[in-house]
Design a protein around this motif. Structure first.
Motif, PDB file in Angstrom:
ATOM      1  N   MET A 120      -2.948  -1.205 -11.740  1.00  0.00           N
ATOM      2  CA  MET A 120      -3.488  -1.681 -10.477  1.00  0.00           C
ATOM      3  C   MET A 120      -4.912  -2.178 -10.690  1.00  0.00           C
ATOM      4  O   MET A 120      -5.576  -1.788 -11.661  1.00  0.00           O
ATOM      5  CB  MET A 120      -3.511  -0.552  -9.420  1.00  0.00           C
ATOM      6  CG  MET A 120      -2.142  -0.055  -9.015  1.00  0.00           C
ATOM      7  SD  MET A 120      -2.234   1.511  -8.075  1.00  0.00           S
ATOM      8  CE  MET A 120      -3.317   1.051  -6.730  1.00  0.00           C
ATOM      9  N   HIS A 122       3.343   5.627  -5.959  1.00  0.00           N
ATOM     10  CA  HIS A 122       3.093   5.477  -7.397  1.00  0.00           C
ATOM     11  C   HIS A 122       1.962   6.420  -7.838  1.00  0.00           C
ATOM     12  O   HIS A 122       2.043   7.098  -8.876  1.00  0.00           O
ATOM     13  CB  HIS A 122       2.738   4.022  -7.683  1.00  0.00           C
ATOM     14  CG  HIS A 122       2.711   3.674  -9.148  1.00  0.00           C
ATOM     15  ND1 HIS A 122       3.288   4.461 -10.133  1.00  0.00           N
ATOM     16  CD2 HIS A 122       2.141   2.608  -9.806  1.00  0.00           C
ATOM     17  CE1 HIS A 122       3.100   3.912 -11.309  1.00  0.00           C
ATOM     18  NE2 HIS A 122       2.398   2.785 -11.144  1.00  0.00           N
ATOM     19  N   LYS A 124       0.824  -1.201   0.000  1.00  0.00           N
ATOM     20  CA  LYS A 124       0.000   0.000   0.000  1.00  0.00           C
ATOM     21  C   LYS A 124       0.862   1.257   0.000  1.00  0.00           C
ATOM     22  O   LYS A 124       0.533   2.245  -0.677  1.00  0.00           O
ATOM     23  CB  LYS A 124      -0.960  -0.011   1.196  1.00  0.00           C
ATOM     24  CG  LYS A 124      -2.138  -0.961   1.014  1.00  0.00           C
ATOM     25  CD  LYS A 124      -3.221  -0.745   2.039  1.00  0.00           C
ATOM     26  CE  LYS A 124      -2.855  -1.324   3.381  1.00  0.00           C
ATOM     27  NZ  LYS A 124      -3.995  -1.277   4.333  1.00  0.00           N
ATOM     28  N   MET A 157       2.114   1.778  -3.465  1.00  0.00           N
ATOM     29  CA  MET A 157       1.033   2.259  -4.330  1.00  0.00           C
ATOM     30  C   MET A 157       0.771   3.743  -4.102  1.00  0.00           C
ATOM     31  O   MET A 157       0.496   4.488  -5.047  1.00  0.00           O
ATOM     32  CB  MET A 157      -0.247   1.458  -4.072  1.00  0.00           C
ATOM     33  CG  MET A 157      -0.212   0.039  -4.615  1.00  0.00           C
ATOM     34  SD  MET A 157      -1.748  -0.863  -4.273  1.00  0.00           S
ATOM     35  CE  MET A 157      -1.407  -2.419  -5.113  1.00  0.00           C
TER      36      MET A 157
END
Length: 366
Positions: A285, A258, A252, A255
């Motif tokens: 994703m 990102h 997480k 992410m």
């Protein structure tokens, strides 16, 4: 012999209107959901039959079994309208076991009608049962008005988890429909106490029938293309939606970085049709994982997250000389919003002031 009075004329027009709307919906779907069309057909035919009963009563054609049309048709109408809205606001609507509860009032009515119990036949001896029987459909109608409004509110919240563009206009017609229906029910209930209200019930239902007909024709394919990207059931219960997630804390965190990098470098929020799925594709994703990261790590739904970036972009544009010839709508469109109204609302939610006030205040300060 037909009595040509205002009551007869209004009931006849309403009856024809609802039968026509139902027939139009069934024959000309125009990208509408088949399930939604069938529920709307059921709603319109039921109200049409109800008005047919009134038409028979006004003309002295009255029998015990004609009364069946009056009471049973409304039981069908309100539940059909609920399922119509449910099938519009859910991309993969299915009739489930929990929906059987909506059939219970109909089944009870059928049992009482076919096999009347002595206690029901003597209901007039109890003031409570008499009032309940008299206003049973009114109460049911009011309950369904609130249930439908709940569906709309839930749908609007889900949209904010899926889209970055406000869809209030797609929901407004349903909200107005609910308000108009509530007005009809209020007049109908008051007519039980004072017959003078009966005419207002008819006229308000006449207005409702024309209004519904217009919007059914004008609103082609409402919700049809909105929710096909991600099943709504995955987003319904916020507290349970990520319970089966396999994402670790480290995944997480990666992410989050990102997402931040993509938003700052590529600025996908400038696309006013950006959706959760399209952004997830660019991030490589799963949509449900992106939704989880936004809700748990950024503490925002998709709509709020994207519009925060758009507002920040618009703040820069409002202060840059090269955008000085742009009006507020131009700034809104350039920063990714699809309307001035949505822009003003989002800007005020994020900054506490309007774009114009922000521009004036910042100009004076500099």
């Amino acid at each position: 012999m037909i009595n040509l009075n205002p009551e007869t004329l209004v009931s006849a027009i309403i009856c024809v209107n609802f039968f026509s709307i139902g027939l139009y919906t069934f024959l000309i779907r125009q990208n509408r959901s088949k399930t939604a069309s069938l529920f709307l057909l059921s709603f319109c035919i039921s109200l049409g039959l109800n008005q047919l009963y009134d038409l028979l009563v006004f003309n002295g054609i009255y029998g015990n079994y004609f009364r069946f049309l009056d009471e049973f048709s409304l039981l069908i109408a309100f539940s059909s309208l609920y399922f119509y809205i449910a099938s519009l606001t859910q991309n993969l609507f299915r009739f489930q076991k929990k929906h059987i509860v909506h059939l219970i009032p109909i089944l009870i009515f059928l049992l009482i009608w076919v096999f009347p119990l002595p206690i029901i036949e003597q209901y007039h001896n109890s003031s409570f049962l008499r009032i309940l029987y008299k206003y049973y459909n009114n109460i049911q109608g009011i309950i369904y008005v609130f249930l439908i409004n709940g569906l709309v509110n839930q749908h609007q919240q889900i949209l904010k988890d899926l889209t970055s563009t406000a869809r209030e206009n797609d929901l407004n017609w349903v909200r107005i429909m609910v308000i108009l229906l509530l007005i009809v029910i209020v007049f109908w209930t008051l007519s039980g106490f004072e017959k003078d209200w009966l005419n207002l019930t008819g006229y308000s239902l006449l207005i409702f029938s024309y209004w519904l007909g217009y919007h059914i024709i004008a609103q082609k394919g409402i919700y049809r293309s909105m929710l096909l990207e991600l099943e709504v059931a995955e987003l319904k219960q916020r507290e349970k939606r990520y319970k089966n997630s396999t994402l670790s804390v480290l995944e997480k965190a990666e992410m989050v970085e990102h997402v931040k990098h993509l938003m700052e470098i590529e600025k996908p929020y400038l696309n006013n049709e950006l959706t959760l799925t399209s952004l997830a594709d660019r991030l490589q994703m799963k949509p449900i994982h992106l939704s989880q990261v936004l809700n748990e790590e950024f503490k925002e739904n998709f709509y709020s997250f994207i519009n925060r970036y758009r507002v920040n972009e618009s703040k820069k544009m409002l202060l840059e000389p090269r955008y000085s010839h742009y009006n507020i709508l131009g700034i809104a469109l350039e920063s990714g919003f699809n309307s001035k109204t949505t822009f003003n609302k989002a800007f005020k939610e994020n900054t506490g002031i309007s774009p114009s006030e922000f521009q004036r205040t910042s100009t004076r300060a500099s």
